[in-house]
Design a protein around this motif. Structure first.
Motif, PDB file in Angstrom:
ATOM      1  N   ARG A   1      60.112 -18.919  -6.909  1.00  0.00           N
ATOM      2  CA  ARG A   1      59.646 -17.705  -7.578  1.00  0.00           C
ATOM      3  C   ARG A   1      60.703 -16.609  -7.430  1.00  0.00           C
ATOM      4  NH1 ARG A   1      58.130 -13.517  -4.398  1.00  0.00           N
ATOM      5  NH2 ARG A   1      57.603 -13.931  -2.204  1.00  0.00           N
ATOM      6  N   THR A   2      60.702 -15.696  -8.371  1.00  0.00           N
ATOM      7  CA  THR A   2      61.659 -14.590  -8.360  1.00  0.00           C
ATOM      8  C   THR A   2      61.261 -13.544  -7.328  1.00  0.00           C
ATOM      9  OG1 THR A   2      62.227 -14.892 -10.692  1.00  0.00           O
ATOM     10  CG2 THR A   2      62.652 -12.718  -9.734  1.00  0.00           C
ATOM     11  N   VAL A   3      62.234 -13.121  -6.526  1.00  0.00           N
ATOM     12  CA  VAL A   3      62.028 -12.008  -5.596  1.00  0.00           C
ATOM     13  C   VAL A   3      62.462 -10.709  -6.258  1.00  0.00           C
ATOM     14  CG1 VAL A   3      62.675 -11.012  -3.365  1.00  0.00           C
ATOM     15  CG2 VAL A   3      62.348 -13.492  -3.587  1.00  0.00           C
ATOM     16  N   VAL A   4      63.676 -10.699  -6.794  1.00  0.00           N
ATOM     17  CA  VAL A   4      64.192  -9.521  -7.481  1.00  0.00           C
ATOM     18  C   VAL A   4      65.273  -9.968  -8.450  1.00  0.00           C
ATOM     19  CG1 VAL A   4      65.833  -9.092  -5.593  1.00  0.00           C
ATOM     20  CG2 VAL A   4      65.298  -7.252  -7.199  1.00  0.00           C
ATOM     21  N   SER A   5      65.320  -9.301  -9.589  1.00  0.00           N
ATOM     22  CA  SER A   5      66.332  -9.586 -10.597  1.00  0.00           C
ATOM     23  C   SER A   5      66.864  -8.260 -11.116  1.00  0.00           C
ATOM     24  CB  SER A   5      65.737 -10.400 -11.750  1.00  0.00           C
ATOM     25  OG  SER A   5      66.741 -10.767 -12.681  1.00  0.00           O
ATOM     26  N   ALA A   6      68.178  -8.185 -11.325  1.00  0.00           N
ATOM     27  CA  ALA A   6      68.763  -6.921 -11.763  1.00  0.00           C
ATOM     28  C   ALA A   6      70.033  -7.177 -12.553  1.00  0.00           C
ATOM     29  CB  ALA A   6      69.076  -6.038 -10.558  1.00  0.00           C
ATOM     30  N   SER A   7      70.345  -6.255 -13.440  1.00  0.00           N
ATOM     31  CA  SER A   7      71.633  -6.292 -14.123  1.00  0.00           C
ATOM     32  C   SER A   7      72.725  -5.958 -13.109  1.00  0.00           C
ATOM     33  CB  SER A   7      71.656  -5.280 -15.268  1.00  0.00           C
ATOM     34  OG  SER A   7      70.657  -5.582 -16.225  1.00  0.00           O
ATOM     35  N   GLY A   8      73.881  -6.593 -13.250  1.00  0.00           N
ATOM     36  CA  GLY A   8      74.953  -6.359 -12.298  1.00  0.00           C
ATOM     37  C   GLY A   8      74.721  -7.127 -11.009  1.00  0.00           C
ATOM     38  N   ALA A   9      75.428  -6.717  -9.962  1.00  0.00           N
ATOM     39  CA  ALA A   9      75.388  -7.439  -8.690  1.00  0.00           C
ATOM     40  C   ALA A   9      74.277  -6.920  -7.788  1.00  0.00           C
ATOM     41  CB  ALA A   9      76.730  -7.308  -7.975  1.00  0.00           C
ATOM     42  N   LEU A  10      73.644  -7.836  -7.072  1.00  0.00           N
ATOM     43  CA  LEU A  10      72.685  -7.462  -6.040  1.00  0.00           C
ATOM     44  C   LEU A  10      73.438  -7.147  -4.747  1.00  0.00           C
ATOM     45  CD1 LEU A  10      69.908 -10.142  -6.648  1.00  0.00           C
ATOM     46  CD2 LEU A  10      69.724  -7.683  -7.082  1.00  0.00           C
ATOM     47  N   HIS A  11      72.860  -6.260  -3.938  1.00  0.00           N
ATOM     48  CA  HIS A  11      73.485  -5.853  -2.684  1.00  0.00           C
ATOM     49  C   HIS A  11      72.514  -6.072  -1.526  1.00  0.00           C
ATOM     50  CE1 HIS A  11      76.755  -4.061  -4.966  1.00  0.00           C
ATOM     51  NE2 HIS A  11      75.862  -3.445  -5.712  1.00  0.00           N
ATOM     52  N   PRO A  12      73.029  -6.168  -0.292  1.00  0.00           N
ATOM     53  CA  PRO A  12      72.132  -6.380   0.850  1.00  0.00           C
ATOM     54  C   PRO A  12      70.999  -5.363   0.941  1.00  0.00           C
ATOM     55  CG  PRO A  12      74.394  -6.754   1.523  1.00  0.00           C
ATOM     56  CD  PRO A  12      74.450  -6.241   0.113  1.00  0.00           C
ATOM     57  N   SER A  13      71.306  -4.080   0.722  1.00  0.00           N
ATOM     58  CA  SER A  13      70.262  -3.060   0.850  1.00  0.00           C
ATOM     59  C   SER A  13      69.159  -3.252  -0.186  1.00  0.00           C
ATOM     60  CB  SER A  13      70.864  -1.657   0.717  1.00  0.00           C
ATOM     61  OG  SER A  13      71.476  -1.478  -0.546  1.00  0.00           O
ATOM     62  N   THR A  14      69.515  -3.775  -1.367  1.00  0.00           N
ATOM     63  CA  THR A  14      68.500  -4.058  -2.388  1.00  0.00           C
ATOM     64  C   THR A  14      67.573  -5.165  -1.917  1.00  0.00           C
ATOM     65  OG1 THR A  14      70.075  -3.462  -4.122  1.00  0.00           O
ATOM     66  CG2 THR A  14      68.116  -4.685  -4.794  1.00  0.00           C
ATOM     67  N   LEU A  15      68.135  -6.223  -1.367  1.00  0.00           N
ATOM     68  CA  LEU A  15      67.319  -7.346  -0.909  1.00  0.00           C
ATOM     69  C   LEU A  15      66.437  -6.944   0.266  1.00  0.00           C
ATOM     70  CD1 LEU A  15      69.826 -10.345  -1.153  1.00  0.00           C
ATOM     71  CD2 LEU A  15      68.484  -9.219  -2.941  1.00  0.00           C
ATOM     72  N   VAL A  16      66.950  -6.071   1.124  1.00  0.00           N
ATOM     73  CA  VAL A  16      66.161  -5.609   2.269  1.00  0.00           C
ATOM     74  C   VAL A  16      64.900  -4.887   1.803  1.00  0.00           C
ATOM     75  CG1 VAL A  16      66.146  -3.983   4.209  1.00  0.00           C
ATOM     76  CG2 VAL A  16      68.099  -5.508   3.872  1.00  0.00           C
ATOM     77  N   ARG A  17      64.991  -4.174   0.688  1.00  0.00           N
ATOM     78  CA  ARG A  17      63.812  -3.468   0.162  1.00  0.00           C
ATOM     79  C   ARG A  17      62.727  -4.436  -0.284  1.00  0.00           C
ATOM     80  NH1 ARG A  17      67.754   0.035  -2.292  1.00  0.00           N
ATOM     81  NH2 ARG A  17      67.427  -0.916  -4.344  1.00  0.00           N
ATOM     82  N   TYR A  18      63.099  -5.698  -0.481  1.00  0.00           N
ATOM     83  CA  TYR A  18      62.123  -6.723  -0.851  1.00  0.00           C
ATOM     84  C   TYR A  18      61.816  -7.641   0.335  1.00  0.00           C
ATOM     85  CZ  TYR A  18      62.619  -5.193  -5.663  1.00  0.00           C
ATOM     86  OH  TYR A  18      62.611  -4.436  -6.811  1.00  0.00           O
ATOM     87  N   ASP A  19      61.974  -7.076   1.538  1.00  0.00           N
ATOM     88  CA  ASP A  19      61.593  -7.745   2.790  1.00  0.00           C
ATOM     89  C   ASP A  19      62.450  -8.962   3.127  1.00  0.00           C
ATOM     90  OD1 ASP A  19      59.515  -5.900   3.234  1.00  0.00           O
ATOM     91  OD2 ASP A  19      58.151  -7.049   1.968  1.00  0.00           O
ATOM     92  N   ILE A  20      63.663  -9.000   2.603  1.00  0.00           N
ATOM     93  CA  ILE A  20      64.607 -10.041   3.014  1.00  0.00           C
ATOM     94  C   ILE A  20      65.335  -9.532   4.253  1.00  0.00           C
ATOM     95  CG2 ILE A  20      66.540 -11.495   2.320  1.00  0.00           C
ATOM     96  CD1 ILE A  20      63.973 -11.839   0.653  1.00  0.00           C
ATOM     97  N   PRO A  21      65.382 -10.293   5.345  1.00  0.00           N
ATOM     98  CA  PRO A  21      66.104  -9.837   6.539  1.00  0.00           C
ATOM     99  C   PRO A  21      67.554  -9.486   6.210  1.00  0.00           C
ATOM    100  CG  PRO A  21      64.804 -11.789   7.030  1.00  0.00           C
ATOM    101  CD  PRO A  21      64.745 -11.613   5.547  1.00  0.00           C
TER     102      PRO A  21
END
Length: 290
Positions: free
Chosen positions: A93-113
């Motif tokens: 399942r999708t956690v987060v999708s975005a135009s351009g590059a994803l960054h660590p701080s973006t993933l952290v906002r979705y509860d990724i360590p």
């Protein structure tokens, strides 16, 4: 059953007015092949559900796996982006999708360590599965750097500097960092006791090196580098502690950032300076993001 599932996927996408991408996978391991196929379907459905249909079929161009996560690159029309997925109960399942590059701080906002976020992004950007040790002066500051910046961190595995102990002070922001190499622990960036620095900052739309002594050099992984030799005024001698001398510098652009290494007292002549600075830069590039 798989054929029926695939047929259902094709029919569903046809209703949306397009034909799904059928990627060719050459002799993959069965589990990876199944996961890659499932991920492509999830990413395509997610993109169509987000809207913006232009009549052009989106394409999943790359997938990086780490533990139960996958980072997929996609291209659609004139732009592209990235999608992070997680596998739960044998389903992606999708956690987060975005135009351009994803960054660590973006993933952290979705509860990724944070460590997991940086690891999968580093692997996706070319880091080896078994990371190389970082040069000794950077060992104390690296964990802090990994926690506080989104920049892909490039540091060498060794620095060919001998003599007194080297201390590192840091200036860290979300989109840039600078690590100062100093001769004592209380220097804090003062030029008289700073022998060099390693830094990264965002590259502007118009990037160029404006120093007239700049020389283009070929670095590892096909990267174009720019070397600028040290220079002193007419009344100075080129020593490591002479603050009136400009340090040897080498820089390059990679993944949206300018990486720069500046060191004083490197080499006995310009050719030796270039060789040493290129070796340090190549060590950082070949080690991959940390």
């Amino acid at each position: 059953m798989k054929n029926q599932s695939l047929l259902s996927c094709l029919l569903s996408l046809s209703i949306l007015g397009t034909t799904p991408l059928l990627a060719t996978i050459i002799a993959p391991a069965p589990a990876i092949a199944d996961d890659s196929s499932a991920i492509r379907k999830v990413v395509l459905f997610d993109l169509f559900q987000r809207g913006g249909f232009s009549g052009i079929t989106p394409e999943v161009t790359k997938i990086t796996f780490f533990e139960s996560y996958a980072l997929a690159h996609w291209f659609w029309g004139q732009g592209g982006g990235e999608t992070l997925l997680i596998k739960e109960n044998d389903k992606w399942r999708t956690v987060v999708s975005a135009s351009g590059a994803l960054h660590p701080s973006t993933l952290v906002r979705y509860d990724i360590p944070r460590d997991t976020a940086r690891t999968i992004i580093n692997l996706d950007r070319g880091a080896p599965e078994e990371s190389l040790a970082v040069a000794e002066p950077f060992i104390p500051v690296l964990p802090q750097l990994q926690q506080q910046t989104d920049v892909l961190i490039l540091l060498p595995s060794e620095i060919p500097l001998r003599g007194a102990p080297i201390y590192v002070s840091s200036q860290i922001e979300n989109n840039q960092y600078k690590l100062n190499l100093e001769l004592n622990s209380k220097c804090r960036g003062v030029i008289s006791c700073t022998i060099g620095s390693f830094s990264a900052k965002p590259v502007g739309q118009l990037y160029y090196v404006d120093d007239p002594f700049t020389k283009e050099v070929d670095l590892a992984k096909g990267i174009q580098g720019y070397f600028i030799p040290s220079r002193c005024d007419s009344n100075s001698q080129p020593t490591a502690s002479n603050i009136s001398c400009r340090p040897s510098t080498i820089e390059w652009v990679w993944e949206g950032s300018i990486y720069r290494i500046a060191l004083r007292g490197v080499g006995r002549n310009v050719n030796e300076e270039e060789a040493i600075m290129s070796t340090i830069a190549n060590s950082a590039i070949e080690a991959g993001p940390r």
